[in-house]
Design a protein around this motif. Structure first.
Motif, PDB file in Angstrom:
ATOM      1  N   SER A   1       0.813  -1.212   0.000  1.00 10.03           N
ATOM      2  CA  SER A   1       0.000   0.000   0.000  1.00 10.03           C
ATOM      3  C   SER A   1       0.846   1.262   0.000  1.00 10.03           C
ATOM      4  N   ASP A   2       1.955   1.300   0.690  1.00 10.11           N
ATOM      5  CA  ASP A   2       2.892   2.414   0.655  1.00 10.11           C
ATOM      6  C   ASP A   2       4.289   1.842   0.552  1.00 10.11           C
ATOM      7  N   GLY A   3       5.026   2.262  -0.481  1.00  6.47           N
ATOM      8  CA  GLY A   3       6.391   1.769  -0.651  1.00  6.47           C
ATOM      9  C   GLY A   3       7.296   2.209   0.472  1.00  6.47           C
ATOM     10  N   LEU A   4       7.272   3.527   0.785  1.00  4.53           N
ATOM     11  CA  LEU A   4       8.130   4.049   1.831  1.00  4.53           C
ATOM     12  C   LEU A   4       7.461   5.258   2.464  1.00  4.53           C
ATOM     13  N   ILE A   5       7.370   5.241   3.777  1.00 13.17           N
ATOM     14  CA  ILE A   5       6.843   6.371   4.536  1.00 13.17           C
ATOM     15  C   ILE A   5       8.036   7.019   5.228  1.00 13.17           C
ATOM     16  N   VAL A   6       8.269   8.308   4.940  1.00 16.70           N
ATOM     17  CA  VAL A   6       9.405   9.019   5.512  1.00 16.70           C
ATOM     18  C   VAL A   6       8.874  10.096   6.447  1.00 16.70           C
ATOM     19  N   LEU A   7       9.164   9.946   7.738  1.00 17.73           N
ATOM     20  CA  LEU A   7       8.750  10.920   8.743  1.00 17.73           C
ATOM     21  C   LEU A   7       9.949  11.775   9.112  1.00 17.73           C
ATOM     22  N   GLY A   8       9.779  13.081   8.992  1.00 17.69           N
ATOM     23  CA  GLY A   8      10.835  13.991   9.413  1.00 17.69           C
ATOM     24  C   GLY A   8      10.859  14.096  10.919  1.00 17.69           C
ATOM     25  N   GLY A   9      11.702  14.966  11.421  1.00 22.22           N
ATOM     26  CA  GLY A   9      11.810  15.162  12.858  1.00 22.22           C
ATOM     27  C   GLY A   9      10.643  15.955  13.414  1.00 22.22           C
ATOM     28  N   THR A  10      10.428  15.857  14.709  1.00 23.40           N
ATOM     29  CA  THR A  10       9.373  16.638  15.359  1.00 23.40           C
ATOM     30  C   THR A  10       9.893  17.989  15.827  1.00 23.40           C
TER      31      THR A  10
ATOM     32  N   THR B   1      14.858  15.094  -1.421  1.00 27.39           N
ATOM     33  CA  THR B   1      15.380  15.378  -2.752  1.00 27.39           C
ATOM     34  C   THR B   1      15.275  14.129  -3.611  1.00 27.39           C
ATOM     35  N   ILE B   2      14.694  14.311  -4.792  1.00 27.68           N
ATOM     36  CA  ILE B   2      14.641  13.238  -5.786  1.00 27.68           C
ATOM     37  C   ILE B   2      15.544  13.685  -6.929  1.00 27.68           C
ATOM     38  N   SER B   3      16.638  12.950  -7.152  1.00 30.30           N
ATOM     39  CA  SER B   3      17.657  13.348  -8.112  1.00 30.30           C
ATOM     40  C   SER B   3      17.958  12.202  -9.075  1.00 30.30           C
ATOM     41  N   ASP B   4      17.870  12.490 -10.381  1.00 30.22           N
ATOM     42  CA  ASP B   4      18.103  11.477 -11.416  1.00 30.22           C
ATOM     43  C   ASP B   4      17.367  10.178 -11.085  1.00 30.22           C
ATOM     44  N   SER B   5      16.087  10.309 -10.746  1.00 28.81           N
ATOM     45  CA  SER B   5      15.279   9.154 -10.367  1.00 28.81           C
ATOM     46  C   SER B   5      13.909   9.232 -11.017  1.00 28.81           C
ATOM     47  N   THR B   6      13.205   8.111 -11.010  1.00 32.96           N
ATOM     48  CA  THR B   6      11.863   8.020 -11.582  1.00 32.96           C
ATOM     49  C   THR B   6      10.933   7.362 -10.572  1.00 32.96           C
ATOM     50  N   LEU B   7       9.789   8.001 -10.317  1.00 32.13           N
ATOM     51  CA  LEU B   7       8.703   7.373  -9.567  1.00 32.13           C
ATOM     52  C   LEU B   7       7.646   7.034 -10.603  1.00 32.13           C
ATOM     53  N   ASP B   8       7.257   5.767 -10.683  1.00 28.29           N
ATOM     54  CA  ASP B   8       6.486   5.257 -11.814  1.00 28.29           C
ATOM     55  C   ASP B   8       5.326   4.382 -11.355  1.00 28.29           C
ATOM     56  N   SER B   9       4.113   4.731 -11.791  1.00 24.24           N
ATOM     57  CA  SER B   9       2.917   3.889 -11.648  1.00 24.24           C
ATOM     58  C   SER B   9       2.415   3.714 -10.227  1.00 24.24           C
ATOM     59  N   GLY B  10       2.651   4.690  -9.361  1.00 26.09           N
ATOM     60  CA  GLY B  10       2.096   4.624  -8.009  1.00 26.09           C
ATOM     61  C   GLY B  10       0.579   4.768  -8.048  1.00 26.09           C
ATOM     62  N   TYR B  11      -0.087   4.222  -7.034  1.00 26.80           N
ATOM     63  CA  TYR B  11      -1.544   4.300  -6.957  1.00 26.80           C
ATOM     64  C   TYR B  11      -1.978   4.548  -5.517  1.00 26.80           C
ATOM     65  N   SER B  12      -2.955   5.433  -5.367  1.00 20.43           N
ATOM     66  CA  SER B  12      -3.584   5.646  -4.065  1.00 20.43           C
ATOM     67  C   SER B  12      -5.077   5.818  -4.267  1.00 20.43           C
ATOM     68  N   ALA B  13      -5.874   5.172  -3.425  1.00 20.28           N
ATOM     69  CA  ALA B  13      -7.327   5.376  -3.475  1.00 20.28           C
ATOM     70  C   ALA B  13      -7.665   6.776  -2.978  1.00 20.28           C
ATOM     71  N   GLY B  14      -6.765   7.360  -2.177  1.00 20.60           N
ATOM     72  CA  GLY B  14      -6.920   8.728  -1.677  1.00 20.60           C
ATOM     73  C   GLY B  14      -6.100   9.692  -2.513  1.00 20.60           C
ATOM     74  N   ASP B  15      -5.416  10.627  -1.853  1.00 18.87           N
ATOM     75  CA  ASP B  15      -4.609  11.628  -2.547  1.00 18.87           C
ATOM     76  C   ASP B  15      -3.174  11.154  -2.724  1.00 18.87           C
ATOM     77  N   GLY B  16      -2.547  11.584  -3.844  1.00 19.86           N
ATOM     78  CA  GLY B  16      -1.133  11.310  -4.083  1.00 19.86           C
ATOM     79  C   GLY B  16      -0.853   9.923  -4.614  1.00 19.86           C
ATOM     80  N   GLY B  17      -0.925   9.752  -5.926  1.00 25.48           N
ATOM     81  CA  GLY B  17      -0.667   8.444  -6.529  1.00 25.48           C
ATOM     82  C   GLY B  17       0.784   8.011  -6.376  1.00 25.48           C
ATOM     83  N   ASN B  18       1.705   8.802  -6.909  1.00 21.96           N
ATOM     84  CA  ASN B  18       3.129   8.482  -6.767  1.00 21.96           C
ATOM     85  C   ASN B  18       3.690   8.957  -5.438  1.00 21.96           C
ATOM     86  N   LEU B  19       3.253  10.156  -4.981  1.00 11.85           N
ATOM     87  CA  LEU B  19       3.870  10.752  -3.809  1.00 11.85           C
ATOM     88  C   LEU B  19       2.869  11.645  -3.096  1.00 11.85           C
ATOM     89  N   SER B  20       2.822  11.538  -1.779  1.00  8.93           N
ATOM     90  CA  SER B  20       2.022  12.473  -0.988  1.00  8.93           C
ATOM     91  C   SER B  20       2.945  13.160   0.008  1.00  8.93           C
TER      92      SER B  20
END
Length: 167
Positions: free
Chosen positions: A26-35, A67-86
């Motif tokens: 359902s989510d490839g990677l969830i990245v949480l920043g600091g509080t 930062t996304i550098s020289d990379s591709t995010l491809d074919s993500g899907y979400s039933a809610g908001d943000g197919g490739n990235l939220s």
């Protein structure tokens, strides 16, 4: 996460080489920043594909500079908001650079490529958001209280808008 290695003994990433990651959850990677302090995350020389449209690729939140550098995010899907990235929250910054692509994302809500809510900032330095689809608004990009700074053909600070007279 750094890719770009042709084999396991390469000492450095190879120009133009992207290593592949496949997501089937359902989510490839969830990245949480600091509080309290800001954290950083970077994705370099990676082609990340959600196989059969199974799940969002990245979810970013809290105090984070990604930062996304020289990379591709491809074919993500979400039933809610943000197919490739939220991305959610006022302290989230996303930098798309070095020819990166966010492509073929599908959202049942808003933002097939990227959905940003809560006041974050997107800096598009060099790359594209293309061929995405959303059932709601913003097939490619959906900004709800967020800022998009585009620096077509120049380098600069992605958190600072271009001054009048600059291109």
């Amino acid at each position: 996460i750094v890719g770009g290695f042709a084999n396991c003994i390469d000492p450095l990433p190879q120009p133009g080489q992207q290593n592949w990651i496949y997501t089937t959850q359902s989510d490839g990677l969830i990245v949480l920043g600091g509080t309290s302090g800001t954290r950083t995350f970077s994705l370099t020389h990676i082609h990340w594909k959600a196989t059969d449209g199974q799940g969002r690729i990245l979810a970013l939140s809290q105090r984070l500079v990604a930062t996304i550098s020289d990379s591709t995010l491809d074919s993500g899907y979400s039933a809610g908001d943000g197919g490739n990235l939220s991305m959610t929250g006022p302290n989230v910054t996303l930098i798309i650079d070095d020819g990166s692509s966010l492509i073929n994302g599908v959202s049942g809500g808003n933002g097939g490529g990227v959905a940003c809510s809560g006041g974050g900032t997107i800096g598009l330095l060099s790359g594209n958001v293309a061929d995405n689809n959303a059932s709601g608004n913003g097939g490619g990009l959906y900004l709800d209280g967020c800022t998009l700074n585009s620096f077509a053909g120049q380098t600069g600070d992605p958190t600072c808008p271009v001054s009048p007279g600059q291109q």
